[in-house]
Design an enzyme around this catalytic site. Structure first.
Site, PDB file in Angstrom:
ATOM      1  N   ASP A  12     -13.068  -5.236  -1.578  1.00 59.86           N
ATOM      2  CA  ASP A  12     -12.209  -4.075  -1.874  1.00 59.86           C
ATOM      3  C   ASP A  12     -13.032  -3.058  -2.669  1.00 59.86           C
ATOM      4  OD1 ASP A  12      -9.800  -2.524  -2.041  1.00 59.86           O
ATOM      5  OD2 ASP A  12      -9.576  -3.160  -4.119  1.00 59.86           O
ATOM      6  N   SER A  13     -12.522  -1.832  -2.700  1.00 59.14           N
ATOM      7  CA  SER A  13     -13.202  -0.792  -3.489  1.00 59.14           C
ATOM      8  C   SER A  13     -13.137  -1.111  -4.985  1.00 59.14           C
ATOM      9  CB  SER A  13     -12.543   0.553  -3.219  1.00 59.14           C
ATOM     10  OG  SER A  13     -11.195   0.512  -3.645  1.00 59.14           O
ATOM     11  N   CYS A  75      -8.783  -3.978   1.795  1.00 61.76           N
ATOM     12  CA  CYS A  75      -8.668  -2.579   1.386  1.00 61.76           C
ATOM     13  C   CYS A  75      -8.172  -1.813   2.609  1.00 61.76           C
ATOM     14  CB  CYS A  75     -10.048  -2.078   0.966  1.00 61.76           C
ATOM     15  SG  CYS A  75     -10.107  -0.325   0.573  1.00 61.76           S
ATOM     16  N   GLU A 161      -6.949   1.297 -11.697  1.00 60.11           N
ATOM     17  CA  GLU A 161      -8.355   1.090 -12.062  1.00 60.11           C
ATOM     18  C   GLU A 161      -8.590   1.366 -13.546  1.00 60.11           C
ATOM     19  OE1 GLU A 161     -11.197   0.014 -10.272  1.00 60.11           O
ATOM     20  OE2 GLU A 161      -9.748  -0.629  -8.772  1.00 60.11           O
ATOM     21  N   CYS A 195      -1.635  -0.206   0.399  1.00 61.42           N
ATOM     22  CA  CYS A 195      -2.841  -0.144  -0.425  1.00 61.42           C
ATOM     23  C   CYS A 195      -2.815  -1.387  -1.302  1.00 61.42           C
ATOM     24  CB  CYS A 195      -2.838   1.109  -1.295  1.00 61.42           C
ATOM     25  SG  CYS A 195      -4.200   1.140  -2.496  1.00 61.42           S
ATOM     26  N   HIS A 197      -4.023  -2.033  -4.051  1.00 69.19           N
ATOM     27  CA  HIS A 197      -3.844  -1.809  -5.492  1.00 69.19           C
ATOM     28  C   HIS A 197      -2.366  -1.739  -5.877  1.00 69.19           C
ATOM     29  CE1 HIS A 197      -8.083  -0.730  -5.519  1.00 69.19           C
ATOM     30  NE2 HIS A 197      -8.045  -0.510  -6.817  1.00 69.19           N
TER      31      HIS A 197
HETATM   32  N1  DGL Z   1      -7.302  -0.796  -2.457  1.00 72.17           N
HETATM   33  C1  DGL Z   1      -7.641   0.200  -1.514  1.00 72.17           C
HETATM   34  C2  DGL Z   1      -6.661   0.282  -0.373  1.00 72.17           C
HETATM   35  O1  DGL Z   1      -6.028  -0.706  -0.062  1.00 72.17           O
HETATM   36  C3  DGL Z   1      -7.968   1.590  -1.914  1.00 72.17           C
HETATM   37  C4  DGL Z   1      -8.250   2.037  -3.206  1.00 72.17           C
HETATM   38  C5  DGL Z   1      -9.162   3.216  -3.299  1.00 72.17           C
HETATM   39  O2  DGL Z   1      -8.720   4.368  -3.158  1.00 72.17           O
HETATM   40  O3  DGL Z   1     -10.316   2.942  -3.557  1.00 72.17           O
HETATM   41  O4  DGL Z   1      -6.546   1.311   0.256  1.00 72.17           O
END
Ligand code: DGL
Length: 276
Positions: A12-13, A75, A161, A195, A197
């Site tokens: 993931d990012s 992600c 984050e 997402c 997150h």
């Molecule tokens: N967790 C990532 C997703 O599912 C994205 C987060 C980011 O913008 O880096 O899209």
């Protein structure tokens, strides 16, 4: 490369993919796993197609070099912008026996059994929303029977984050995006948290979500889909090592990553800093 070490890679990012790792390890604890968070370059959501593809490709190659035969892009942004190119262009050249899987397809497959009204909402990053991956994938399985409304939530990933999920600012932005989405389509009865997150903002999301709306949360869905995938592909299953180890890599400082990642996973962990 360590001999006979073939962990399942989870990328993931940043921290979001830990929500997927948590569900996967609960369901399939016997495998070795290696998590890679590109925390130094997060967020990906506002970056161009080319940049997300290049960053994701570097991360996948790193995980392959460590011994992964199978990598999950935990992600949505990377799944939306990089998965297809990696599958179609990079894997055949690098090693056609390795696999990279994403999180969008398994989530979309749940939609027809969740919605009664046929109206579905998707919350995601700018990148995921602009890619139109969710409406396109839903149309592939349901034709035009399901009406999809998307809302980009660019503030949500930075809140996660930066450890601001309990800040009143989190409620402010979460409310704003949810109200916006439902003002565009009040008939939505199923909402995809598109997402990885966003589950970290769940307590705030639940405050503003209309009671009768069902949430599609990706962790358990991706875990179930991975279990099915491994059952359907015994050759891959045999290739994945099963000593139950967990390893964590981050492109940020370990001091930043460890406490927050431990909090999200609900247990202490040690991480290694790497460069992509
Ligand atoms: N967790 C990532 C997703 O599912 C994205 C987060 C980011 O913008 O880096 O899209």
């Amino acid at each position: 490369m360590q001999e006979n070490y073939h962990p399942i890679g989870i990328f993931d990012s940043g921290y979001g993919g830990l929500t997927i790792l948590k569900s996967i390890t609960e369901k399939l604890p016997q495998y070795d796993y290696i998590y890679l968070g590109d925390n130094a370059r997060t967020p990906y959501g506002s970056r161009s197609f080319d940049v997300v593809y290049e960053y994701t490709r570097q991360a996948v190659m790193k995980l392959f070099s460590i011994g992964c035969q199978l990598v999950i892009l935990a992600c949505n942004t990377a799944s939306a912008k990089a998965l297809r190119t990696i599958q179609q262009n990079d894997l055949p050249l690098f090693d056609p026996t390795r696999r990279v899987l994403g999180v969008i397809r398994p989530s979309v497959e749940k939609v027809p059994s969740y919605t009664k009204t046929g109206h579905v909402g998707v919350l995601g990053t700018n990148g995921t929303v602009l890619s139109n991956s969710y409406p396109l994938e839903i149309a592939k399985i349901s034709g035009d029977r399901i009406f999809v409304t998307q809302e980009a939530c660019p503030m949500w990933v930075p809140l996660v984050e930066n450890d601001e999920t309990c800040n009143p600012a989190a409620d402010y932005f979460v409310r704003q995006n949810i109200v916006n989405l439902f003002s565009h389509d009040p008939e939505i009865d199923t909402l995809i948290l598109g997402c990885t997150h966003y589950p970290l903002l769940l307590s705030s999301i639940l405050k503003f979500l209309p009671d009768d709306v069902k949430l599609i949360e990706q962790g358990p869905i991706v875990a179930e889909s991975l279990a099915e995938y491994l059952a359907r592909h015994p050759e891959m299953n045999e290739n994945c090592s099963k000593k139950g180890t967990r390893r964590f890599l981050t492109t940020e400082s370990v001091q930043n990553f460890e406490p927050r990642a431990s909090m999200f996973l609900g247990r202490p962990l040690t991480a290694e800093k790497i460069q992509l």
